[in-house]
Structures are given as C-alpha cells and as structure tokens.
Design a protein around this motif. Sequence first.
Motif, mmCIF file in Angstrom:
data_model
loop_
_atom_site.group_PDB
_atom_site.id
_atom_site.type_symbol
_atom_site.label_atom_id
_atom_site.label_comp_id
_atom_site.label_asym_id
_atom_site.label_seq_id
_atom_site.Cartn_x
_atom_site.Cartn_y
_atom_site.Cartn_z
ATOM 1 N N LYS A 57 0.787 -1.193 -0.241
ATOM 2 C CA LYS A 57 -0.129 -0.111 0.112
ATOM 3 C C LYS A 57 0.728 1.395 -0.112
ATOM 4 C CE LYS A 57 -3.652 2.077 2.474
ATOM 5 N NZ LYS A 57 -4.602 2.133 3.842
ATOM 6 N N ASP A 58 1.825 1.170 0.944
ATOM 7 C CA ASP A 58 2.809 2.421 0.809
ATOM 8 C C ASP A 58 3.501 2.730 -0.772
ATOM 9 O OD1 ASP A 58 2.566 3.167 3.227
ATOM 10 O OD2 ASP A 58 4.125 1.877 4.207
ATOM 11 N N GLU A 59 3.842 1.648 -1.227
ATOM 12 C CA GLU A 59 4.204 1.915 -2.753
ATOM 13 C C GLU A 59 3.126 2.482 -3.547
ATOM 14 O OE1 GLU A 59 6.228 -0.378 -6.640
ATOM 15 O OE2 GLU A 59 6.023 -1.486 -4.757
ATOM 16 N N PHE A 60 2.081 1.731 -3.424
ATOM 17 C CA PHE A 60 0.886 2.500 -4.052
ATOM 18 C C PHE A 60 0.633 3.875 -4.066
ATOM 19 C CE2 PHE A 60 -3.864 2.937 -4.015
ATOM 20 C CZ PHE A 60 -3.918 3.312 -5.396
ATOM 21 N N LEU A 61 0.742 4.398 -2.599
ATOM 22 C CA LEU A 61 0.427 5.758 -2.260
ATOM 23 C C LEU A 61 1.400 6.783 -2.818
ATOM 24 C CD1 LEU A 61 -0.877 5.310 1.489
ATOM 25 C CD2 LEU A 61 -2.194 5.567 -0.871
ATOM 26 N N ARG A 62 2.589 6.116 -2.815
ATOM 27 C CA ARG A 62 3.623 6.778 -3.403
ATOM 28 C C ARG A 62 3.587 7.098 -4.887
ATOM 29 N NH1 ARG A 62 6.914 4.000 0.020
ATOM 30 N NH2 ARG A 62 7.522 2.667 -1.422
ATOM 31 N N ALA A 63 3.329 6.046 -5.567
ATOM 32 C CA ALA A 63 2.913 5.987 -7.084
ATOM 33 C C ALA A 63 1.719 6.791 -7.360
ATOM 34 C CB ALA A 63 2.894 4.603 -7.499
ATOM 35 N N VAL A 64 0.762 6.922 -6.641
ATOM 36 C CA VAL A 64 -0.294 7.699 -6.811
ATOM 37 C C VAL A 64 -0.006 9.266 -6.955
ATOM 38 C CG1 VAL A 64 -2.488 8.974 -5.794
ATOM 39 C CG2 VAL A 64 -2.265 6.186 -5.683
ATOM 40 N N MET A 65 0.907 9.570 -6.244
ATOM 41 C CA MET A 65 1.411 11.099 -6.289
ATOM 42 C C MET A 65 2.271 11.249 -7.423
ATOM 43 S SD MET A 65 2.228 12.211 -2.385
ATOM 44 C CE MET A 65 3.200 10.834 -1.788
ATOM 45 N N VAL A 66 3.293 10.401 -7.434
ATOM 46 C CA VAL A 66 4.163 10.509 -8.893
ATOM 47 C C VAL A 66 3.124 10.460 -10.139
ATOM 48 C CG1 VAL A 66 6.140 9.632 -10.083
ATOM 49 C CG2 VAL A 66 6.189 9.711 -7.431
ATOM 50 N N ASP A 67 2.478 9.191 -10.188
ATOM 51 C CA ASP A 67 1.873 9.256 -11.406
ATOM 52 C C ASP A 67 0.867 10.478 -11.790
ATOM 53 O OD1 ASP A 67 3.084 6.855 -11.852
ATOM 54 O OD2 ASP A 67 1.258 5.605 -11.297
ATOM 55 N N SER A 68 0.217 11.071 -10.744
ATOM 56 C CA SER A 68 -0.693 12.089 -10.719
ATOM 57 C C SER A 68 -0.007 13.467 -11.041
ATOM 58 C CB SER A 68 -1.319 12.558 -9.336
ATOM 59 O OG SER A 68 -2.324 11.649 -9.133
ATOM 60 N N VAL A 69 1.263 13.462 -10.797
ATOM 61 C CA VAL A 69 1.982 14.596 -11.189
ATOM 62 C C VAL A 69 2.414 14.473 -12.856
ATOM 63 C CG1 VAL A 69 4.301 15.978 -10.841
ATOM 64 C CG2 VAL A 69 2.820 15.452 -9.006
#
Length: 201
Positions: A57-69
Amino acid sequence: MADNGKRQVDARVRKTRLRLRRAYFSMLENDERLNIAAISKRAGVTRGTFYQHYHDKDEFLRAVMVDSVNDFINACVYVRSGDKGPERMNLHEGLEYLVRKENGFAILFTSARGDDFANKFADALCDKMRQYVAQQQVHPSTTAQFSEDDILHLVAMTNVLVFKGWLLGGMRRSATYVYDLVTFAADRLASGQTDIRGFYY
C-alpha cells in the motif's frame, strides 16, 4: 511488431494503474475504509493484479502522487503545435486538468501527505522550467542576487500554492484571474534574474 506489443502492454498497465488511482480517490472522497482489497474491488481488479503493479500500500500511495504529477505534466506541458521551441505549460489546460474530480488533485492536496505531494508537484514543474530556460538559452543576469535554480523553485512552488488555494477555495476567482496571477508572480519573482514568463501560454 515486438515494439507494438510492448506499447499495448504499457497501455494496459497505465489503464490498470489509473483505475486503481481513481478508485482510491473515490474512496477517499467518500471516507471509505482504505485497504488493498477494497481499492482493488472498486477498481474492478483482483488483489493479485494490484500486487502485480505495487509491492504494498505504501508503494501504491507514493505512486499515486508521482503518477498524478506526471499525468498533469504530460497533459499540460508540451511543444505547442506549429512551435519549434521548447516545451511550455498550457496554463488554461492545466487549470482545467486540476478541477477534474477524477484527477484527484483536491484530494491529494488535502491528504495526510499533501505537503509531500505539493513538493513533488513543484519539483516536476521546476524541472520543466529549467528545461525551458536552458533551451531558450536565457542566461541569468550577472547581477543576480539569487541562484537561477532557487528562483525557479520559488516560482514553481508559488504556482503550486496558487493552484492549491484556487482549487480548495472553491475556485471563487476565474481561471483567467488565476492565469494572470501565476504569470504575474512568475514575472515578479524572476524579475531581472531569468525570463520564465514565456514558459506559460
């Protein structure tokens, strides 16, 4: 042929990651309990599919931010049709992108990791501004008080703070007002040191 297959896989991966991200945004907005099983179910994928894309889940949450940007940058910073020059930000498209609920910017700005998200957003904008300045071959003033990099970081963070304030403040001002504010701030912050105003159109 192999290249075409690779592009199809990439498109499927992007689509799945986007579905998971949008499911996450929807669940956050509705104050639903967030766990991998629930996010996967809302996205219409299995937990196994989730784990094919993210370790936890932590990797997912980091990816959410990066992918959104990254999606914002890809949608709004590009070489304009007919131009030969460097990539520039279509600020009107950027503002439209920010307000689309499915892109999750209001949620990301107000999340527990909102400051981290704002910093990632500013860093990505700053990178594009650096590229713009380098390609324009605009040289900083010899009497510059601050480094060009510090000025560009300040301009990028100011952009993000204006975007955040506008979005979370209910968009009380028009998009044209926000456009003018962003370009005015960029011009004033970089005044006499570097020319960044042309980054926006």
